[in-house]
Design a protein around this motif. Sequence first.
Motif, PDB file in Angstrom:
ATOM      1  N   ARG B  13       1.522   7.094  10.408  1.00 25.95           N
ATOM      2  CA  ARG B  13       2.378   7.097   9.216  1.00 25.95           C
ATOM      3  C   ARG B  13       2.403   5.705   8.589  1.00 25.95           C
ATOM      4  NH1 ARG B  13       5.615  11.618   9.584  1.00 25.95           N
ATOM      5  NH2 ARG B  13       7.257  10.703   8.327  1.00 25.95           N
ATOM      6  N   ILE B  14       2.489   4.680   9.431  1.00 21.02           N
ATOM      7  CA  ILE B  14       2.466   3.313   8.895  1.00 21.02           C
ATOM      8  C   ILE B  14       1.112   3.044   8.231  1.00 21.02           C
ATOM      9  CG2 ILE B  14       2.533   0.858   9.482  1.00 21.02           C
ATOM     10  CD1 ILE B  14       4.440   1.476  11.709  1.00 21.02           C
ATOM     11  N   ALA B  17       1.015   4.707   4.900  1.00 20.74           N
ATOM     12  CA  ALA B  17       1.880   4.075   3.907  1.00 20.74           C
ATOM     13  C   ALA B  17       1.311   2.733   3.449  1.00 20.74           C
ATOM     14  CB  ALA B  17       3.288   3.888   4.476  1.00 20.74           C
ATOM     15  N   VAL B  18       0.796   1.950   4.418  1.00 24.00           N
ATOM     16  CA  VAL B  18       0.202   0.652   4.070  1.00 24.00           C
ATOM     17  C   VAL B  18      -1.016   0.866   3.183  1.00 24.00           C
ATOM     18  CG1 VAL B  18      -1.082  -1.295   5.041  1.00 24.00           C
ATOM     19  CG2 VAL B  18       1.093  -0.631   6.044  1.00 24.00           C
ATOM     20  N   LEU B  20      -1.557   3.363   1.155  1.00 24.89           N
ATOM     21  CA  LEU B  20      -1.101   3.723  -0.196  1.00 24.89           C
ATOM     22  C   LEU B  20      -0.688   2.478  -0.968  1.00 24.89           C
ATOM     23  CD1 LEU B  20       1.046   6.923   0.486  1.00 24.89           C
ATOM     24  CD2 LEU B  20      -1.069   6.783  -0.839  1.00 24.89           C
ATOM     25  N   ALA B  21       0.086   1.627  -0.302  1.00 24.65           N
ATOM     26  CA  ALA B  21       0.609   0.448  -0.987  1.00 24.65           C
ATOM     27  C   ALA B  21      -0.515  -0.508  -1.377  1.00 24.65           C
ATOM     28  CB  ALA B  21       1.632  -0.258  -0.096  1.00 24.65           C
ATOM     29  N   ASP B  24      -2.629   0.507  -4.228  1.00 20.80           N
ATOM     30  CA  ASP B  24      -1.970   0.238  -5.508  1.00 20.80           C
ATOM     31  C   ASP B  24      -2.372  -1.123  -6.071  1.00 20.80           C
ATOM     32  OD1 ASP B  24      -0.725   2.570  -5.925  1.00 20.80           O
ATOM     33  OD2 ASP B  24       1.334   1.814  -5.730  1.00 20.80           O
ATOM     34  N   PHE B 104       7.583  -5.687   7.761  1.00 24.32           N
ATOM     35  CA  PHE B 104       7.363  -6.533   6.586  1.00 24.32           C
ATOM     36  C   PHE B 104       7.274  -5.655   5.352  1.00 24.32           C
ATOM     37  CE2 PHE B 104       3.319  -5.573   8.618  1.00 24.32           C
ATOM     38  CZ  PHE B 104       2.594  -5.006   7.580  1.00 24.32           C
ATOM     39  N   ALA B 105       7.545  -6.250   4.216  1.00 24.14           N
ATOM     40  CA  ALA B 105       7.401  -5.506   2.969  1.00 24.14           C
ATOM     41  C   ALA B 105       5.926  -5.557   2.579  1.00 24.14           C
ATOM     42  CB  ALA B 105       8.259  -6.134   1.888  1.00 24.14           C
ATOM     43  N   PRO B 106       5.376  -4.439   2.088  1.00 24.45           N
ATOM     44  CA  PRO B 106       3.959  -4.437   1.686  1.00 24.45           C
ATOM     45  C   PRO B 106       3.659  -5.522   0.650  1.00 24.45           C
ATOM     46  CG  PRO B 106       4.792  -2.220   1.775  1.00 24.45           C
ATOM     47  CD  PRO B 106       5.962  -3.102   1.995  1.00 24.45           C
ATOM     48  N   LYS B 107       4.644  -5.853  -0.186  1.00 18.86           N
ATOM     49  CA  LYS B 107       4.451  -6.929  -1.171  1.00 18.86           C
ATOM     50  C   LYS B 107       4.068  -8.226  -0.477  1.00 18.86           C
ATOM     51  CE  LYS B 107       7.698  -5.757  -4.843  1.00 18.86           C
ATOM     52  NZ  LYS B 107       8.881  -5.155  -4.197  1.00 18.86           N
TER      53      LYS B 107
END
Lengths: 503, 226
Positions: B13-14, B17-18, B20-21, B24, B104-107
């Motif tokens: 799942r991580i 999600a990573v 996907l981010a 982007d 951590f935030a993907p940003k």
Amino acid sequence: MSDGAADDAGPAPSPSLVRRLLRRSRLSPVGLRRRILLTFGLGALMLSTFLAFTTYGLVRSNLLSQRDTASLRAAYRNAQVVQSALRGEPTTPASATAQLQQLGVQRSLIRYQGQWSAGIGRFGPEALPPTLVQRVTDDEVPARMITSVGNEPVVVVGIPLPELGSYFEFFSLDEDERTLANVALSLLLAAVITTALGILLGMFAARRAVRPVADVASAAKALAGGDLETRLPTTDDPDLDVLVTSFNDMAATLQRRVERDARFASDVSHELRSPLMTLSASVEVMEARRADLPERAQSALDLLASDVSRFQGLVEDLLEISRFDAGAIRLNLEDLPVADFVRHAIAVSATPNTPVSATRRAEVAMISGDRRRLARVVANLVDNSRAYGGGEPTVTIADANLPDEPVSHVQIAFEDDGPGVPTEERALIFERFARGGSAGRRAGSEGAGLGLALVDEHVRMHGGRVWVEDRLDGRPGARFVIELPSWEPAVSTPGIGQEDLVP
Amino acid sequence: MGTRILAVEDDERIREAVKLALEDEGWSVEGAASGEEAVELFHRQVPDVVLIDIMLPGIDGFELCRTLRKSSDVPIVMVTARNDTHDVVAGLEAGADDYLTKPFAPKELSARIRALLRRIRPTQPGHERLVFGDLELIPEEGTVLRGGQPVHLTRTEFRLLCELAENRGKVFSREELLDRVWGYDYFGDGRLVDVHIRRLRTKVEIDAAAPRHVVTVRGLGYRLQS
């Protein structure tokens, strides 16, 4: 419910038990150590006195009986000499006395045909006790008696000389008295020494006896202070073994429980991190497409995003706290110029434009700190002001010393325009998840309840302290102060951070 | 050709999600669930950046990092569970260029990756060659010679050496190096600099324990000298 019924309820130490213990201690206010000392001292005193008296008595009776026997024997022998002298040729007592004097006998008296010989000095017939004279001359039996002539103690022995008269002789007891006086003096000295030794032994024994108690006390103190590894050393002493074993069992149980609790908090936080990662990454992807969403979905996304970040902060705080509890925090200490550092920390905080002012000496003062942890401290206090203090705080840095003293501490103060913190809540707000009694007012959306607890832990780890007080200018509002150990740098390296670089 | 990123993370799942981010950001992302899979993917097509979670089933993140380092100087970002333990230093010693702490935030992650990508392509051409005793730097070619022999440096190590070299004799504080090489602010982790300096010394110094070129200026920072 009556007081007595409450007392019997449960094995927990009820108030009445405490009271009973207190009462008992009031009945015997003498401490264990002093009691042991007293017992040893008194015991030694009594024993040595008893021994001294007994010894003295024995020596005295022994000495006297020896003297008695010797006196009697000598008297008989001399009486024999006198008798044969008087019997042999017709002679006078004087010649018998002369004969005795040749044998070295001085203090003798002869009663011959009702007449007394002269005697020497004080040792004349008048010195004889009448009862003794009567017994010897009238009853014709040998007799002896202790008396004193002048100041000299003597034993007088009288021996009847059948058909001639009687013979008396004085034996001095002076030497025996002196011996006895010496013995008495020695015994007194021995008694004093024995008592002193007893007291010394008592002190030693008391210390020995109390040492396990002191050991247990210091171990308990260390345990309470957070050193959960504290154990008492095992002992061969069967009496102490019970205490040591049960203390160590208690410590082990305590340690297990504390560690389990700490591990639980840590495990929970660790487990929360993975879903949080997924959540925050997904929210970010959605936020990139915010404009494509319907208005209601946008509002929902905003709520989601802000709570995910709040959740993230909470988990980070929990992890940090559980690290504290596990004792796993190692500070990455550097020498930092405090004013420069605070400005940088404010610049990355939620209110980067907050003005920071510093006194002239604080401007150059150095602190030893973990840069990132101290930045968290600053950020937490800024957040606290924003949440409860009605907006951004005013930050001032000042040295905490008198002008003529060298700088030893600096104070970083955060003043806000909020309602302030009531006196009774000032210590409480640094507790975990404590929001103070005025929860309604303080329980804002950002009240995670760990921020100030972390501030407290971090500052204390840096050897400083934190507190909250009224604003100095008397206006309503709180003033949070961090005080940290500090120093003025040597003049040669002004303004440059003295990092302790690892090669 | 777009930037390719290899994300090694066992939690699906991580990873998703990573992915996907990061997609982007316009990067193409491939996921690997284990170290073994990552090695296979890596050799099929070498990515521009590798993201490695230290906690992996099978061969762990440190081991994977060392394996990749043997054959490549690709920038590697480590993901650690906590930053207090020796994990960070161990990860950097194993060859990682940077690290992040979960969660951590993907940003943050994309900012780290951007900084690493920037490092791959030296920004200022400037000098042609810089000589420090038996050391020779040719920034244009990205090569370093010691006594005429080429020395193999990772891109971060090379960038660090260039920063030190381009201001001959200047003492750089750790914060300056963190800012110039890694793009960190005042609160970057000084251990990044320390470990990279250590790694650099084992490669450019004859005796890393008694460095002659990359020297420590006690209380101030680091300096490069002849």
